[in-house]
Design a protein around this motif. Structure first.
Motif, PDB file in Angstrom:
ATOM      1  N   TRP A   1      17.885   6.479 -33.794  1.00  0.00           N
ATOM      2  CA  TRP A   1      16.761   5.802 -33.139  1.00  0.00           C
ATOM      3  C   TRP A   1      17.020   5.684 -31.641  1.00  0.00           C
ATOM      4  O   TRP A   1      16.125   5.886 -30.825  1.00  0.00           O
ATOM      5  CB  TRP A   1      16.579   4.417 -33.748  1.00  0.00           C
ATOM      6  N   VAL A   2      18.256   5.374 -31.269  1.00  0.00           N
ATOM      7  CA  VAL A   2      18.613   5.243 -29.849  1.00  0.00           C
ATOM      8  C   VAL A   2      18.431   6.570 -29.128  1.00  0.00           C
ATOM      9  O   VAL A   2      17.929   6.616 -27.997  1.00  0.00           O
ATOM     10  CB  VAL A   2      20.075   4.751 -29.719  1.00  0.00           C
TER      11      VAL A   2
ATOM     12  N   ILE B   1      24.012   1.195  -9.997  1.00  0.00           N
ATOM     13  CA  ILE B   1      22.957   0.565 -10.817  1.00  0.00           C
ATOM     14  C   ILE B   1      23.587  -0.099 -12.040  1.00  0.00           C
ATOM     15  O   ILE B   1      24.241   0.554 -12.862  1.00  0.00           O
ATOM     16  CB  ILE B   1      21.906   1.601 -11.254  1.00  0.00           C
ATOM     17  N   VAL B   2      23.382  -1.412 -12.170  1.00  0.00           N
ATOM     18  CA  VAL B   2      23.909  -2.201 -13.289  1.00  0.00           C
ATOM     19  C   VAL B   2      22.734  -2.712 -14.105  1.00  0.00           C
ATOM     20  O   VAL B   2      21.765  -3.256 -13.557  1.00  0.00           O
ATOM     21  CB  VAL B   2      24.751  -3.397 -12.771  1.00  0.00           C
ATOM     22  N   ILE B   3      22.806  -2.522 -15.438  1.00  0.00           N
ATOM     23  CA  ILE B   3      21.689  -2.905 -16.309  1.00  0.00           C
ATOM     24  C   ILE B   3      22.157  -3.923 -17.349  1.00  0.00           C
ATOM     25  O   ILE B   3      23.359  -4.137 -17.534  1.00  0.00           O
ATOM     26  CB  ILE B   3      21.092  -1.677 -17.036  1.00  0.00           C
ATOM     27  N   SER B   4      21.182  -4.520 -18.014  1.00  0.00           N
ATOM     28  CA  SER B   4      21.472  -5.465 -19.096  1.00  0.00           C
ATOM     29  C   SER B   4      20.845  -4.940 -20.379  1.00  0.00           C
ATOM     30  O   SER B   4      19.678  -4.543 -20.384  1.00  0.00           O
ATOM     31  CB  SER B   4      20.906  -6.849 -18.757  1.00  0.00           C
ATOM     32  N   LEU B   5      21.624  -4.935 -21.490  1.00  0.00           N
ATOM     33  CA  LEU B   5      21.139  -4.462 -22.789  1.00  0.00           C
ATOM     34  C   LEU B   5      21.058  -5.621 -23.772  1.00  0.00           C
ATOM     35  O   LEU B   5      21.838  -6.580 -23.694  1.00  0.00           O
ATOM     36  CB  LEU B   5      22.082  -3.396 -23.365  1.00  0.00           C
TER      37      LEU B   5
ATOM     38  N   LEU C   1      20.666  -3.417 -29.354  1.00  0.00           N
ATOM     39  CA  LEU C   1      20.698  -2.067 -28.789  1.00  0.00           C
ATOM     40  C   LEU C   1      22.139  -1.643 -28.486  1.00  0.00           C
ATOM     41  O   LEU C   1      22.522  -0.496 -28.732  1.00  0.00           O
ATOM     42  CB  LEU C   1      19.847  -1.996 -27.524  1.00  0.00           C
ATOM     43  N   ALA C   2      22.936  -2.568 -27.958  1.00  0.00           N
ATOM     44  CA  ALA C   2      24.333  -2.253 -27.662  1.00  0.00           C
ATOM     45  C   ALA C   2      25.085  -1.854 -28.939  1.00  0.00           C
ATOM     46  O   ALA C   2      25.903  -0.922 -28.921  1.00  0.00           O
ATOM     47  CB  ALA C   2      25.011  -3.454 -27.001  1.00  0.00           C
ATOM     48  N   GLN C   3      24.786  -2.534 -30.025  1.00  0.00           N
ATOM     49  CA  GLN C   3      25.431  -2.200 -31.305  1.00  0.00           C
ATOM     50  C   GLN C   3      24.985  -0.831 -31.789  1.00  0.00           C
ATOM     51  O   GLN C   3      25.801  -0.024 -32.247  1.00  0.00           O
ATOM     52  CB  GLN C   3      25.105  -3.266 -32.347  1.00  0.00           C
ATOM     53  N   ARG C   4      23.690  -0.555 -31.691  1.00  0.00           N
ATOM     54  CA  ARG C   4      23.174   0.747 -32.144  1.00  0.00           C
ATOM     55  C   ARG C   4      23.702   1.896 -31.289  1.00  0.00           C
ATOM     56  O   ARG C   4      23.938   2.992 -31.788  1.00  0.00           O
ATOM     57  CB  ARG C   4      21.646   0.743 -32.105  1.00  0.00           C
ATOM     58  N   ALA C   5      23.844   1.649 -29.998  1.00  0.00           N
ATOM     59  CA  ALA C   5      24.312   2.706 -29.084  1.00  0.00           C
ATOM     60  C   ALA C   5      25.830   2.757 -28.981  1.00  0.00           C
ATOM     61  O   ALA C   5      26.373   3.653 -28.324  1.00  0.00           O
ATOM     62  CB  ALA C   5      23.715   2.500 -27.700  1.00  0.00           C
ATOM     63  N   GLN C   6      26.528   1.793 -29.636  1.00  0.00           N
ATOM     64  CA  GLN C   6      27.991   1.748 -29.619  1.00  0.00           C
ATOM     65  C   GLN C   6      28.531   1.661 -28.185  1.00  0.00           C
ATOM     66  O   GLN C   6      29.427   2.405 -27.790  1.00  0.00           O
ATOM     67  CB  GLN C   6      28.572   2.978 -30.331  1.00  0.00           C
TER      68      GLN C   6
ATOM     69  N   SER D   1      25.769  -6.351 -18.551  1.00  0.00           N
ATOM     70  CA  SER D   1      25.736  -7.555 -19.391  1.00  0.00           C
ATOM     71  C   SER D   1      25.065  -7.243 -20.729  1.00  0.00           C
ATOM     72  O   SER D   1      24.297  -6.288 -20.852  1.00  0.00           O
ATOM     73  CB  SER D   1      24.992  -8.690 -18.683  1.00  0.00           C
ATOM     74  N   ILE D   2      25.382  -8.083 -21.715  1.00  0.00           N
ATOM     75  CA  ILE D   2      24.776  -8.003 -23.054  1.00  0.00           C
ATOM     76  C   ILE D   2      24.055  -9.320 -23.306  1.00  0.00           C
ATOM     77  O   ILE D   2      24.634 -10.404 -23.136  1.00  0.00           O
ATOM     78  CB  ILE D   2      25.841  -7.766 -24.152  1.00  0.00           C
ATOM     79  N   ARG D   3      22.779  -9.213 -23.724  1.00  0.00           N
ATOM     80  CA  ARG D   3      21.958 -10.400 -23.970  1.00  0.00           C
ATOM     81  C   ARG D   3      21.632 -10.555 -25.457  1.00  0.00           C
ATOM     82  O   ARG D   3      21.432  -9.573 -26.167  1.00  0.00           O
ATOM     83  CB  ARG D   3      20.618 -10.302 -23.229  1.00  0.00           C
TER      84      ARG D   3
END
Length: 831
Positions: free
Chosen positions: A559-560, A594-598, A602-607, A629-631
């Protein structure tokens, strides 16, 4: 001998049989319906899809995908998307699903319309087929017009059904069919529009669809397209229906187990009353095997008749399931009778009756005539080894049957443990209750109150079996009621004006300010004004998405890799978010990395984790980013939540579209806003969350009805077990009451003693059941739904007095003959 004795005890044996009839009926009806559902899915899989296989894409197919499509020569194609439709006849508007059809769709099945020929002529005549319910809702008739974006079309017919459509999906966004050639004229397909292109194919006779899927699907996935075969579709529907069937089967199985408790209890009392007959037979030379088999044959006969009757009721009941579940299914279920559930129902009746009757039946095996004549109660504990084997057999049967229903050894074990814990708690409380009464007996109470308490721990008392039956039935229906409340609370919209209930989608940059002004002119507040940018993951931690797809050991979700992300940018967290790891970056300066937040899921699915590199394809431009960061995101909150959030200073110049939200106080304001927006901005889609959630609540109500229908089997089985237990001990109760009357007790006192006894049992059983359901519902709310649990008072106000009253009524009906007859007449009749 078994036949003769059975005829003499037919009324009690019939009650034993009734204990398991409903459980078998529930299991057989669900099994029959599940089997019919699987057969229908298999036989109608092409009709459900309308083709042998489909190639679809969320964007216009590129050259490579188009060449694959052309090589298979599609018979039909379509583009579908959600949009607002306006009805000039009455000035109303509605969110609909527009399907622009080109070619002879469907390839299998038919489009049902009114008038009948409209499906065959709408392409030539250049009209629209409009969902029949939508036409009724807005008082539309063939000949009226419908406006889609910049295009007006005549309505040529009402659309009753289309392959793959369901009543639920139609209620959220009703379907409108128009010829494909008119799609461009609507001007609705703009940048950011949520659209889908589909191409329908007929497979040659020698084509292996499974091999085609394995070979072609990875190639199409790499090009942001997908292949779907009719077998894949049927498997998906089958998996969904299997989950429902498993749950309903477990509910039915619980009813069956409840009936088995009734069998065990009733046979226990029945056999104790037959011990004198066993003693006489043994004195005459009958062996222990013969006396044992006499009653085993009776129980086997009960199980056989109960299995037959339950199976017959199950055949009738399964006719109701298609009527209840039809709107959830994309096809009509044709009912037929299959042999497997019928054989299973009869065998289940025999097996469960014998298995659960063995424990009390073993008491006849080791009893000597002398012990019986002396009315010794020690025989029950003698066949310890045989009882242990029987008990292990019961547990093993429950586990194997659960495993057969769930197809998962861990879930089956959890179910058995759950049943064991619930039964143990109920049984433990009943034992403690009896011991507490015995130890702390209120000697200063009046005669009737003391005698009613004594009955709760006298020999042959019914305290444990009745508390088990009443408690488990009340536990089931209360838990289901509380769970329904949790689900409805999870979907309920808050009344606060700060919570949006109208979402405006597909707002283009040049419309953004004008739309916001239009909302504010109606004295409404713009709650969110969000920019959306679409992108896909190009690489994760330096590995290309295409390479990850080919890596069979990769744990990254497909899915990712295939999903088109709709991202946004902002400088702060919102109320539905919580920072778990890393550091939130509000804004970047030109030239900064560029720094993003997931989001956590999604972080788990994308490992990936904080510090990992992700390269996004932003509409053809590759953008290197680092996870900063992870939210944790509460997706149930009524806010615009995102899996990927960029800081300010990065995406402002990227091609984007916008979403605005507002809160309307009532239906009139919502209708006025929608009419005005559709008139001025026909390309904008308006989602009325109030209407959407009313549909969700309606779905939950229907599901709740089905669940409560199954819980009804448990409650009704519990009532039958209750009646059986009460009626089985009628002889002993009558003798006790007659002795009391002989000693001078009045009818009023006997009535009060019986009433108090069953009042205690009813209150205790139903109260324990409700309290256990409170505990179970709190666990479900915390661990599964992750929602606060606010218990309803309905179980305490309705279930507690209702079930207690029913127990009291059944108990009092048992002593009518005592109250209406003189003691001598009753004693002569009993003798």
């Amino acid at each position: 001998m078994a036949w003769r004795d059975g005829k003499a005890s037919s009324s009690r044996l019939l009650l034993f049989m009734a204990s398991i009839v409903l459980g078998i009926a529930a299991v057989v009806s669900i099994q029959l319906f599940s089997q019919n559902l699987k057969d229908n899915i298999k036989s109608q899989s092409k009709t459900i899809m309308g083709a042998d296989f489909i190639i679809d894409s969320r964007q216009k197919p590129n050259a490579k995908v188009q060449s694959i499509i052309d090589s298979f020569d599609p018979v039909a194609s379509e583009v579908n998307f959600s949009s607002m439709a306006a009805f000039p006849k009455n000035g109303e508007s509605k969110l609909v699903k527009v399907r622009g059809i080109d070619g002879e769709f469907p390839l299998y099945g038919v489009i049902e319309t009114e008038p009948l020929g409209a499906a065959a002529t709408y392409q030539v005549s250049g009209g629209a087929l409009v969902d029949a319910t939508l036409m009724l809702q807005f008082d539309l008739t063939p000949g009226d017009s419908i406006k889609l974006g910049k295009l007006s079309l005549p309505i040529v017919g009402a659309l009753n059904s289309i392959p793959g459509g369901t009543a639920i999906s139609s209620s959220v966004a009703p379907t409108i069919l128009i010829p494909y050639r008119f799609i461009e004229a609507t001007e609705l397909l703009q940048f950011g529009s949520r659209k889908e292109y589909q191409y329908f194919f007929i497979a040659p006779p020698n084509m292996d669809l499974e091999q085609l899927n394995k070979k072609l699907d990875p190639i199409l996935d790499a090009e942001n397209a997908d292949l779907d075969t009719h077998t894949d579709t049927s498997q998906r529907i089958g998996r969904s229906s299997d989950n429902v069937s498993k749950f309903l089967n477990l509910a039915a199985f619980i009813a069956l187990l409840l009936g088995c408790i009734g069998i065990a209890s009733s046979v226990h009392i029945y056999i104790k009353e037959k011990l004198s007959s066993v003693a006489v037979l043994k004195c005459l030379g009958a062996s222990r095997k013969q006396t044992f088999l006499i009653f085993l044959l009776q129980i086997t006969g009960i199980g056989f008749l109960g299995g037959l009757l339950g199976t017959a009721i199950g055949i009738v009941l399964q006719q109701a399931f298609p009527l209840i579940l039809q709107e959830f299914l994309p096809f009509k279920v044709e009912i037929s009778i299959t042999p497997q559930p019928l054989i299973m129902g009869v065998l289940l009746g025999i097996l469960m009756s014998v298995l659960f009757a063995l424990l009390p039946l073993l008491g006849t095996w080791y009893v000597s005539p002398l012990e019986v004549l002396r009315v010794s109660q020690k025989n029950d504990s003698k066949p310890i080894k045989a009882r242990a084997i029987t008990f292990v057999g019961i547990i093993l049967f429950i586990y194997l049957f659960s495993f057969w229903l769930l197809k998962d050894p861990v879930f089956a074990l959890a179910f058995v443990l759950g049943i064991a814990v619930t039964f143990s708690i109920l049984a433990g409380i009943s034992v403690l209750f009896m011991k507490a009464i015995k130890k702390y007996f209120p000697k200063t109470w009046g005669f009737t109150a003391r005698q009613s308490l004594l009955n709760l721990y006298r020999p042959n008392n019914q305290t444990m079996v009745l508390i088990l039956a009443i408690g488990l039935g009340t536990f089931l229906i209360s838990t289901l009621y509380f769970t329904k409340d949790i689900l409805l609370a999870k979907t309920a919209l808050e009344k606060s004006e700060e919570n949006p209930n109208i979402i405006l989608l597909d707002v283009q940059p040049n419309q953004r300010e004008a739309v916001a002004n239009n909302v504010m002119q109606k004295e409404l507040k713009v709650l969110d004004n969000i920019s959306l940018i679409t992108m896909r993951m190009h690489s994760i931690k330096g590995k290309l998405a295409n390479d990850i797809r080919k890596d069979s050991t990769s744990k990254v979700s497909e899915w990712v890799l295939n999903h088109e992300f709709r991202t946004t940018y902002r400088d702060s967290l919102i109320a539905s978010e919580e920072l778990l790891r890393g550091e939130w970056v509000p804004e970047l300066k030109s030239g900064d990395p560029i720094v993003i937040s997931l989001s956590e899921d999604l972080a788990q699915r994308a490992q990936v984790d904080v510090g990992d590199q992700i390269v996004f394809n932003v509409q053809g431009v590759l953008m290197e980013t680092t996870v900063g960061s992870i939210r944790k995101v509460d997706w149930a909150r009524m806010q615009m939540n995102f899996t990927v959030v960029f800081p300010k200073g990065v995406l402002e110049n990227a091609p984007q579209f916008h979403v605005l939200t507002t809160h309307v106080p009532d239906d009139a304001s919502a209708a006025l806003l929608q009419r005005d927006l559709v008139k001025k901005f026909p390309t904008i889609s308006v989602v009325d969350l109030r209407q959407l959630y009313s549909v969700v609540e309606n779905i939950l109500d229907k599901i709740s009805w089905v669940i409560n229908f199954m819980a009804f089997f448990s409650i009704l089985t519990g009532i039958i077990v209750l009646i059986g237990s009460v009626r089985t001990s009628k002889q002993q109760r009558i003798k006790e009451s007659v002795l009391l009357r002989t000693m001078g007790a009045k009818s009023k006192q006997i009535l009060q003693i019986t009433a108090f006894e069953y009042l205690y049992l009813g209150i205790l059983g139903s109260l324990i059941g409700i309290l256990l359901s409170l505990l179970g519902s709190q666990i479900l709310a915390t661990l599964l739904f992750k929602e606060p649990f606010v218990p309803s008072a309905i179980p305490f106000l309705v279930f507690l007095p209702g079930i207690t009253g029913l127990v009291l009524l059944i108990g009092l009906s048992n002593i009518r003959s005592v109250l209406n007859s003189p003691p001598l007449e009753v004693l002569r009749k009993e003798s």
